[in-house]
Design an enzyme around this catalytic site. Structure first.
Site, PDB file in Angstrom:
ATOM      1  N   ASP A   1      -0.991  -6.322   1.964  1.00  0.00           N
ATOM      2  CA  ASP A   1      -0.753  -4.842   3.564  1.00  0.00           C
ATOM      3  C   ASP A   1      -1.254  -5.349   4.604  1.00  0.00           C
ATOM      4  OD1 ASP A   1       0.234  -1.996   3.303  1.00  0.00           O
ATOM      5  OD2 ASP A   1      -0.968  -2.380   4.914  1.00  0.00           O
TER       6      ASP A   1
ATOM      7  N   CYS B   1      12.392   4.136   2.136  1.00  0.00           N
ATOM      8  CA  CYS B   1      12.116   5.633   2.289  1.00  0.00           C
ATOM      9  C   CYS B   1      13.057   6.371   3.390  1.00  0.00           C
ATOM     10  CB  CYS B   1      10.625   6.411   1.663  1.00  0.00           C
ATOM     11  SG  CYS B   1       9.333   6.371   3.189  1.00  0.00           S
TER      12      CYS B   1
ATOM     13  N   ALA C   1       1.137  -1.390  -0.116  1.00  0.00           N
ATOM     14  CA  ALA C   1       0.217  -0.025  -0.096  1.00  0.00           C
ATOM     15  C   ALA C   1       0.907   1.105  -0.139  1.00  0.00           C
ATOM     16  CB  ALA C   1      -0.969  -0.436   1.315  1.00  0.00           C
TER      17      ALA C   1
ATOM     18  N   GLY D   1       1.233   2.283  -5.121  1.00  0.00           N
ATOM     19  CA  GLY D   1       2.195   3.216  -6.415  1.00  0.00           C
ATOM     20  C   GLY D   1       3.178   2.074  -7.314  1.00  0.00           C
TER      21      GLY D   1
ATOM     22  N   ASP E   1       9.347  -2.990   0.209  1.00  0.00           N
ATOM     23  CA  ASP E   1       9.402  -1.904   0.260  1.00  0.00           C
ATOM     24  C   ASP E   1       9.336  -1.632   1.418  1.00  0.00           C
ATOM     25  OD1 ASP E   1       9.848   0.917  -0.482  1.00  0.00           O
ATOM     26  OD2 ASP E   1       7.871   0.933  -0.134  1.00  0.00           O
TER      27      ASP E   1
END
Length: 451
Positions: free
Chosen positions: A285, A384, A263, A266, A331
């Site tokens: 997710d 990130c 989630a 993207g 991710d």
């Protein structure tokens, strides 16, 4: 109906209290208020600027305020926030004259407090107008100076200096308080990049091509969200660093791919687009509502190869057989310290303990998921954030404990030219700093399974 200027600042004050004192997420809280008050474009832009700007510069404004307060008298938090947002306008917004800021702030203080508070606010703001704000260059300790000047917690600045040195840390912190450019990813099954450029230009929107993705465009002028092109789902808003993840996964049509922490979708939709919607993408997710967002995003873009569901990434071997996937993307959940321009409140809420806790989760996810990859398959790990404990150290630890994996040599060789000489490039991956190409801070690497 357009609000009077002082009402915009009244709304801004309430939002800052909700974000700063009550733990609200800045992007969600602002979006809710823009819809609730139905502000026109100009007022909405001013509200967003004041709230984001004040949050972004909170520690700087706190330092400024301390220089104008002589007594030790306790001040209510709402009064501090009112002064912070007033300072922010006086220091950083040229279009609003100081006298207007002072007048409106005093009016708010009268309404929300009493005459004594209004008098205090008036005195402090007039002192700032008369005497100016402090010179941060007078702070001798580099870490302390960077912390105050760029509004980053001192523990974080010291941590980054230890990891990357003063120069990179200062540049990163300075970049984190600038406005982030908007970038987008075309849906190549619906439109070419050249066709979208042409149609955006017809809407008076100026863009240039991203060096990170053949699907990427960076907006120079105009608001792409207001166009029919956005409503037609011809593109997705996505940061360039985030786009690079799917670009570097070495995807081929017909592959079966796992996106373990997906989630809002993207990267999963980008993967499906890279596969030309010819393959299988399993996207999971931890939260069912967020998994539903991935499905919704896929539907908007007209992608049928994505199957989304709720699952803890540490339990996915209960859902899939070993050696099922050609490619895996992790991710990983992280501290988010690479996206401080979009979510400034993160830097005030995170601690070193949070980083350590998240690094433990990242290790658990990697170790649990790796058996799901086929021999000669490739595993992409990304975050990130810009912290070595969540990035380089995770990969080094994983490689020591999983000798049947190695960093894919072609990963580093095929990075975009702009990153080839980056100081963030190492033997285990690439740390993209916000200042590298004016994008989010991101770490990524690609591992290959040898046996």
């Amino acid at each position: 109906m357009t609000k009077q200027p002082y009402n915009i600042r009244q709304i801004a004050l309430e939002l800052l209290i909700r974000i700063g004192d009550q733990g609200g997420y800045s992007h969600l809280v602002i979006d809710q208020q823009l819809k609730k008050h139905q502000l026109d474009a100009r007022d909405g832009a001013l509200l967003t600027e004041i709230v984001y700007g004040t949050m972004q510069r909170k520690l700087t404004l706190e330092y400024d305020l301390a220089t104008f307060i002589k007594s030790k008298k306790k001040m209510d938090n709402w009064v501090k926030w009112l002064l912070y947002l007033s300072f922010y306008q006086m220091k950083y917004l040229d279009k609003v004259p100081d006298h207007a800021v002072i007048h409106q702030s005093v009016e708010i203080a009268k309404r929300k407090g009493h005459k004594g508070i209004a008098s205090l606010v008036n005195g402090i703001l007039r002192s700032a107008q008369r005497d100016g704000f402090p010179d941060y260059q007078a702070i001798s300790d580099p870490a302390r100076r960077i912390s105050v000047e760029t509004s980053h917690p001192l523990w974080l600045v010291r941590r980054w200096i230890k990891q990357y040195g003063v120069s990179i840390t200062e540049e990163m912190c300075q970049t984190n308080i600038t406005h982030k450019q908007v970038s987008l990813r075309i849906q190549p099954l619906k439109i070419t990049r050249e066709q979208l450029i042409e149609r955006l230009e017809e809407n008076q929107i100026k863009v240039h091509k991203s060096p990170f993705s053949e699907q990427g465009l960076v907006v120079e002028e105009g608001n792409v969200l207001k166009t029919e092109l956005f409503k037609e789902s011809l593109f997705t808003i996505q940061d360039e660093s985030s786009m690079l993840v799917a670009e570097m996964m070495d995807l081929k049509e017909g592959q079966t791919v796992l996106d373990s922490c997906s989630a809002p979708g993207g990267k999963a939709t980008h993967i499906a687009e890279k596969l030309k919607d010819n393959g299988k993408v399993y996207a999971y997710d931890l939260h069912a509502k967020k998994a539903a967002l991935v499905e919704e995003k896929a539907e908007q873009l007209g992608l049928t190869s994505i199957t989304a569901g709720q699952a803890d990434a540490r339990n996915l071997r209960e859902k899939h057989e070993e050696e099922t996937f050609d490619r895996i993307l992790i991710d990983a959940p992280c501290s988010g310290l690479g996206v401080l321009r979009s979510k400034p409140d993160i830097k005030y809420n995170k601690t070193s303990e949070d980083v350590a806790r998240l690094s433990t989760i990242q290790k658990e996810i990697l170790s649990h998921i790796e058996p799901l990859l086929k021999k000669d398959g490739k595993l992409m790990y990304s975050t990130c954030t810009v912290d070595q404990e969540e990035n380089e150290e995770i990969i080094k630890d994983f490689l020591v404990n999983h000798p049947h994996y190695q960093v894919d040599p072609s990963f580093l060789e095929n990075l975009p030219e702009v990153l080839q000489n980056s100081p963030g490039k190492s033997e285990v991956g690439i740390q993209i700093f916000p200042q590298d190409i004016n994008s989010d801070g991101f770490f990524m690497t690609r591992l290959i399974r040898n046996s």
